[in-house]
Motif scaffolding. Structure first.
Motif, short mmCIF file in Angstrom:
data_model
loop_
_atom_site.label_atom_id
_atom_site.label_comp_id
_atom_site.label_asym_id
_atom_site.label_seq_id
_atom_site.Cartn_x
_atom_site.Cartn_y
_atom_site.Cartn_z
N PHE A 171 39.39 41.59 35.49
CA PHE A 171 38.64 40.72 33.99
C PHE A 171 39.30 41.93 32.71
O PHE A 171 39.53 43.03 32.64
CB PHE A 171 37.49 41.65 34.82
N ASP B 161 36.94 42.77 29.67
CA ASP B 161 35.53 42.91 28.61
C ASP B 161 34.99 42.20 29.77
O ASP B 161 33.69 41.18 29.38
CB ASP B 161 35.45 42.36 27.39
N LYS B 162 34.57 42.54 30.87
CA LYS B 162 33.47 41.62 32.18
C LYS B 162 33.78 39.96 32.31
O LYS B 162 32.77 39.82 32.45
CB LYS B 162 32.34 41.98 31.49
N GLN B 163 34.90 39.56 31.55
CA GLN B 163 35.53 38.25 31.47
C GLN B 163 36.13 38.38 32.48
O GLN B 163 37.54 38.75 32.21
CB GLN B 163 35.22 37.73 30.25
N PRO B 164 35.97 37.18 33.52
CA PRO B 164 37.23 36.70 34.62
C PRO B 164 39.01 36.25 33.97
O PRO B 164 38.28 35.26 33.01
CB PRO B 164 37.14 36.15 36.02
N VAL B 165 39.72 36.57 33.74
CA VAL B 165 41.24 36.27 33.42
C VAL B 165 42.11 35.64 34.54
O VAL B 165 43.24 35.03 34.20
CB VAL B 165 41.50 36.73 32.11
N HIS C 112 45.01 44.16 28.01
CA HIS C 112 43.28 44.09 28.29
C HIS C 112 42.60 44.08 28.95
O HIS C 112 41.56 43.77 29.17
CB HIS C 112 43.36 42.52 27.24
N MET D 289 31.15 34.63 42.45
CA MET D 289 31.02 35.86 40.79
C MET D 289 29.18 35.94 40.26
O MET D 289 29.81 37.09 39.97
CB MET D 289 31.85 34.78 40.10
N LEU E 288 29.49 39.85 38.30
CA LEU E 288 29.23 40.60 37.99
C LEU E 288 28.26 41.70 37.26
O LEU E 288 29.30 42.34 36.55
CB LEU E 288 28.35 38.98 37.04
#
Length: 192
Positions: A55, A57-61, A106, A185, A189
């Motif tokens: 992750f 910033d709390k977004q899965p990448v 990041h 997911m 979160l």
């Protein structure tokens, strides 16, 4: 010295000498629980799968799992799928290696999950654990034991996250339902 972790407990991944860990292994182990039947006890093979979701910033990448064994940047690597478990004696049935020095800046959290791909619940699993090992010397740093079985098919096990200039590990132990990391997911979160 191993720290036996409890749900929600966090530990720093700084070494005793003040240095930082550079490479860790998140190991997963399990065994099929014996079931009583008409002709005695027997076990059924259980296919648990370890995954690591990266992750920013709390977004899965990115994600590392049995169908995508290496993260796009090469910092996280799955050692391969084990379809039955049962190494026992504290050995890892599946493992995910993380080169902490190569994780891009990041990426701020890596969440480790386990799910029953074949849909069995954790009532059919025993001796399940995840553990963190210093890959440079093989020393087990922390162990989180999955206890209590339950009617769920997955567990959000732990996360490695940035803490100041280094990294920390938090045992999560959150039950969930799903056959794959994608199914999990909504449960991941809230623990970020």
């Amino acid at each position: 010295m191993t720290v036996n972790m409890t749900k929600g407990q966090a530990i720093s991944l700084q070494k005793n000498d003040g240095g930082s860990l550079t490479s860790v292994r998140m190991g997963l182990g399990w065994q099929a629980a014996p079931r009583r039947g008409l002709f005695g006890s027997r076990t059924r093979e259980i296919d648990l799968d370890a995954s690591a979701v990266l992750f920013a910033d709390k977004q899965p990448v990115d994600v590392v799992f049995f169908r995508h064994l290496v993260s796009d940047d090469g910092s996280v690597r799955h050692t391969g799928d084990n379809l039955v478990g049962g190494v026992g004696q504290g050995g890892d049935d599946e493992a995910i290696l993380v080169d902490l020095q190569r994780v891009p800046v990041h990426i701020d959290q890596i969440v480790f999950t386990v799910n029953s791909f074949t849909g069995q619940t954790f009532q059919e699993v025993q001796n399940a654990f995840c553990r963190l090992v210093d890959e440079t010397n093989g020393q087990e740093l922390a162990r989180y034991t999955l206890a209590g079985g339950g009617q769920y098919t997955a567990q959000i096990m732990a996360k490695v996250h940035r803490s100041g200039a280094g990294w920390a590990l938090t045992a999560l132990g959150s039950p969930a339902n799903g056959r794959t990391f994608q199914d999990l997911m909504p449960a991941i979160l809230p623990v970020l």
